[in-house]
Design an enzyme around this catalytic site. Structure first.
Site, PDB file in Angstrom:
ATOM      1  N   THR A  83     -45.746  11.569 -16.844  1.00 33.03           N
ATOM      2  CA  THR A  83     -44.449  12.208 -16.611  1.00 33.03           C
ATOM      3  C   THR A  83     -44.684  13.373 -15.664  1.00 33.03           C
ATOM      4  O   THR A  83     -45.815  13.872 -15.554  1.00 33.03           O
ATOM      5  CB  THR A  83     -43.825  12.729 -17.925  1.00 33.03           C
ATOM      6  OG1 THR A  83     -44.693  13.722 -18.477  1.00 33.03           O
ATOM      7  CG2 THR A  83     -43.640  11.610 -18.937  1.00 33.03           C
ATOM      8  N   GLU A 227     -41.241   7.031 -19.009  1.00 32.71           N
ATOM      9  CA  GLU A 227     -41.361   6.192 -20.210  1.00 32.71           C
ATOM     10  C   GLU A 227     -40.495   4.944 -20.137  1.00 32.71           C
ATOM     11  O   GLU A 227     -40.638   4.037 -20.954  1.00 32.71           O
ATOM     12  CB  GLU A 227     -40.933   6.996 -21.456  1.00 32.71           C
ATOM     13  CG  GLU A 227     -41.831   8.153 -21.822  1.00 32.71           C
ATOM     14  CD  GLU A 227     -41.442   9.460 -21.106  1.00 32.71           C
ATOM     15  OE1 GLU A 227     -40.890   9.384 -19.985  1.00 32.71           O
ATOM     16  OE2 GLU A 227     -41.701  10.533 -21.656  1.00 32.71           O
ATOM     17  N   LYS A 339     -28.243  27.830 -25.520  1.00 34.20           N
ATOM     18  CA  LYS A 339     -27.682  27.941 -26.870  1.00 34.20           C
ATOM     19  C   LYS A 339     -27.149  29.357 -27.042  1.00 34.20           C
ATOM     20  O   LYS A 339     -27.889  30.296 -27.294  1.00 34.20           O
ATOM     21  CB  LYS A 339     -28.747  27.596 -27.915  1.00 34.20           C
ATOM     22  CG  LYS A 339     -29.254  26.170 -27.728  1.00 34.20           C
ATOM     23  CD  LYS A 339     -30.359  25.796 -28.682  1.00 34.20           C
ATOM     24  CE  LYS A 339     -30.899  24.422 -28.319  1.00 34.20           C
ATOM     25  NZ  LYS A 339     -31.932  24.422 -27.267  1.00 34.20           N
ATOM     26  N   TRP A 344     -23.210  25.303 -27.373  1.00 34.50           N
ATOM     27  CA  TRP A 344     -24.084  24.853 -26.290  1.00 34.50           C
ATOM     28  C   TRP A 344     -23.379  24.952 -24.945  1.00 34.50           C
ATOM     29  O   TRP A 344     -22.221  24.556 -24.813  1.00 34.50           O
ATOM     30  CB  TRP A 344     -24.508  23.395 -26.526  1.00 34.50           C
ATOM     31  CG  TRP A 344     -25.553  23.251 -27.586  1.00 34.50           C
ATOM     32  CD1 TRP A 344     -25.947  24.218 -28.481  1.00 34.50           C
ATOM     33  CD2 TRP A 344     -26.337  22.091 -27.869  1.00 34.50           C
ATOM     34  NE1 TRP A 344     -26.919  23.720 -29.304  1.00 34.50           N
ATOM     35  CE2 TRP A 344     -27.190  22.421 -28.959  1.00 34.50           C
ATOM     36  CE3 TRP A 344     -26.405  20.823 -27.315  1.00 34.50           C
ATOM     37  CZ2 TRP A 344     -28.094  21.517 -29.499  1.00 34.50           C
ATOM     38  CZ3 TRP A 344     -27.306  19.910 -27.848  1.00 34.50           C
ATOM     39  CH2 TRP A 344     -28.145  20.265 -28.931  1.00 34.50           C
TER      40      TRP A 344
HETATM   41  P1  ADP Z   1     -40.224  14.804 -16.598  1.00 32.22           P
HETATM   42  O1  ADP Z   1     -39.653  14.578 -17.991  1.00 32.22           O
HETATM   43  O2  ADP Z   1     -41.508  15.538 -16.649  1.00 32.22           O
HETATM   44  O3  ADP Z   1     -39.218  15.356 -15.611  1.00 32.22           O
HETATM   45  P2  ADP Z   1     -39.758  12.180 -15.536  1.00 32.22           P
HETATM   46  O4  ADP Z   1     -39.903  12.238 -14.069  1.00 32.22           O
HETATM   47  O5  ADP Z   1     -40.160  10.975 -16.264  1.00 32.22           O
HETATM   48  O6  ADP Z   1     -40.608  13.372 -16.089  1.00 32.22           O
HETATM   49  O7  ADP Z   1     -38.244  12.558 -15.822  1.00 32.22           O
HETATM   50  C1  ADP Z   1     -37.392  11.977 -16.777  1.00 32.22           C
HETATM   51  C2  ADP Z   1     -36.230  12.901 -17.000  1.00 32.22           C
HETATM   52  O8  ADP Z   1     -35.535  13.167 -15.773  1.00 32.22           O
HETATM   53  C3  ADP Z   1     -35.169  12.350 -17.910  1.00 32.22           C
HETATM   54  O9  ADP Z   1     -35.509  12.479 -19.270  1.00 32.22           O
HETATM   55  C4  ADP Z   1     -33.959  13.213 -17.523  1.00 32.22           C
HETATM   56  O10 ADP Z   1     -33.989  14.486 -18.175  1.00 32.22           O
HETATM   57  C5  ADP Z   1     -34.165  13.438 -16.049  1.00 32.22           C
HETATM   58  N1  ADP Z   1     -33.293  12.514 -15.277  1.00 32.22           N
HETATM   59  C6  ADP Z   1     -33.661  11.383 -14.640  1.00 32.22           C
HETATM   60  N2  ADP Z   1     -32.595  10.823 -14.014  1.00 32.22           N
HETATM   61  C7  ADP Z   1     -31.531  11.616 -14.271  1.00 32.22           C
HETATM   62  C8  ADP Z   1     -30.129  11.562 -13.927  1.00 32.22           C
HETATM   63  N3  ADP Z   1     -29.619  10.622 -13.160  1.00 32.22           N
HETATM   64  N4  ADP Z   1     -29.339  12.554 -14.402  1.00 32.22           N
HETATM   65  C9  ADP Z   1     -29.843  13.544 -15.169  1.00 32.22           C
HETATM   66  N5  ADP Z   1     -31.125  13.639 -15.519  1.00 32.22           N
HETATM   67  C10 ADP Z   1     -31.974  12.700 -15.083  1.00 32.22           C
END
Ligand code: ADP
Length: 446
Positions: A83, A227, A339, A344
């Protein structure tokens, strides 16, 4: 360095242009036995390096071009990604041959990216970001041309590449499209070959989508995670709607494909209805969704309780609602929600509303500690070149045009030269929170 050591990598393939970055790290990477170098670059930087250094071209020279593929169980590991570590240490995810194959088929389906061999896909996403969102495999499967910009991710060379190479599809995070928009506003270019752009990795501000509509480029919002391989949703509106009717669907994160099951879970663990109002944490499972982490997280088990439910669903850490017709709208990441006094506030909603102001190039909102309310929003704003705006005006714009409730309006503001970004181009809110805590930001309190 953290990832290479956690994964215990034995071989590193590196482009010569990256040797100045890799060479000083090698003494701290005890598991690496071989370094394979491609492309131009100063090899002498690796002199004295403990691992064996190979030239890629020499390694493959004279080898037979046919390869006797072994018969592997489709569930064996094929690839790994970490990630991007937006909210904490990176976590390792292993993809199987099976999950990559099924995911690639979904990527190419019409209700996802709908790519065919007549398309050229511009993959701006770096390779280490969820296997470049699965596109190298999906494009290979369907014989689609793939364009990669190498190191030239800056707006000007990207705009030039699009005009010259005429990709029909492209994929990148919102900050790339923000930068490109500023570039083509100042120096117009023809981007209209891109019939479809997949935008995800972070929430896409609706104002950005509108601006590209005006350029004849349609941004399609997608949600996913390392994931989830990453395809989790895509925001194609239902069939037969007018442009106006399509809009409320386009600004959602989209619908889940057949291979992804989803549910919303409330704070007490209860499953919430898909009524467009009940907000909870999104949980998913499916054939290309991870069921565990590689080597655990921070010495924790492979399936830590806060990441996987007892019955095996992935807890995404994303909070939102799902409409009765199955469209997901995310309001925030659980770790970024503000918060305030037991209520929220969505940082994404404030950011989207701010980025709709004509003077604002980028805006990131984070929670900061507040004696009375626990947390309150801090708005950091990057102004467009030559533009001016005072905080009172921006605050009034949020209320009047953005429809933000009065109690959610930020009282702390800072104009910044740039929003800090992670390695994959997402807003790095960890850095902003630290800058605030250490008094590095010039904050005005209204
Ligand atoms: P990290 O969690 O370290 O950023 P990732 O690159 O796997 O690693 O990112 C996944 C996260 O990115 C998601 O859980 C979400 O929070 C965010 N995300 C991905 N696509 C979108 C989207 N279209 N809108 C909002 N958030 C997004």
């Amino acid at each position: 360095m953290w990832i290479v050591n956690h994964a215990a990598d034995r071989v590193v393939l590196v482009n010569g242009s990256l040797l100045p970055l890799l060479a000083p790290l090698l003494p701290h990477l005890p598991t690496v036995e071989h370094v394979v170098v491609t492309g131009p670059g100063d090899r002498s930087l690796l002199d004295g390096a403990a691992p064996r250094v190979h030239e890629y071209e020499e390694l493959i020279a004279g080898r037979p071009t046919a390869y006797d593929w072994p018969e592997l169980d489709e569930r064996t590991a094929a690839a790994m990604c970490y990630t991007s570590g937006t909210t904490g240490d990176p976590k390792g995810v292993v993809y199987s041959h099976r999950s990559i194959y099924l995911h690639s088929m979904q990527v190419n389906m019409t209700e996802s990216m709908g790519l065919t061999d007549k398309d050229t896909s511009l993959v701006v996403v770096p390779q280490f970001h969820v296997n470049a969102w699965g596109l190298p495999h999906a494009t290979f499967m369907s014989g689609i041309n793939m364009l990669m910009p190498d190191r030239f991710l800056q707006p000007a060379p990207l705009a030039e590449m699009i005009e010259r190479e005429k990709p029909t599809h492209a994929a990148a995070v919102p900050t790339i499209w923000q930068g490109l928009l500023a570039e083509v506003t100042a120096h117009p270019r023809d981007l209209s070959s891109m019939r479809q752009v997949t935008i995800g990795g972070a929430a896409c501000p609706p104002s950005l989508m509108e601006a590209y509509d005006r350029l004849g480029v349609r941004l399609c919002h997608a949600w996913g995670m390392t994931e989830t391989s990453p395809l989790g949703t895509m925001a194609h509106p239902p069939h037969g709607l007018t442009a106006e009717e399509e809009w409320p669907y386009r600004v959602t994160q989209g619908r889940f494909p057949a291979g992804v099951e989803a549910r919303l879970v409330g704070p007490g663990g209860e499953h919430l209805p898909w009524d467009g109002e009940s907000a909870g944490e999104l949980e998913v499972r499916g054939t290309w969704i991870a069921g565990a982490y590689y080597n655990g997280v921070d010495g924790e088990p492979l399936r830590p309780e806060d990441k996987f439910s007892a019955d095996g669903w992935l807890k995404t850490g994303d909070v939102g609602v799902i409409s009765p017709d199955g469209y997901l709208t995310l309001t925030d990441r659980a770790k970024d929600v503000i918060k305030s006094g037991g209520e929220w506030i969505s940082s994404v909603e404030l950011e989207n509303a701010l980025m709709a102001h004509p003077a604002v190039a980028e805006a990131a909102v984070v929670a900061v500690p507040d004696e009375k309310w626990g947390e309150r929003p801090l708005a950091t704003v990057v102004l467009k070149e030559g533009a001016t705006a005072d905080y009172e005006t921006l605050r009034a714009f949020l209320a009047d045009e953005g429809g933000i409730a009065k109690w959610q309006l930020p009282e702390r503001w800072a104009i910044v030269p740039a929003v800090p970004k992670t390695s994959v181009g997402k807003f790095d809110k960890k850095v902003i929170r630290r800058q605030y805590a250490e008094g590095e930001l010039d904050v005005t309190q209204l």
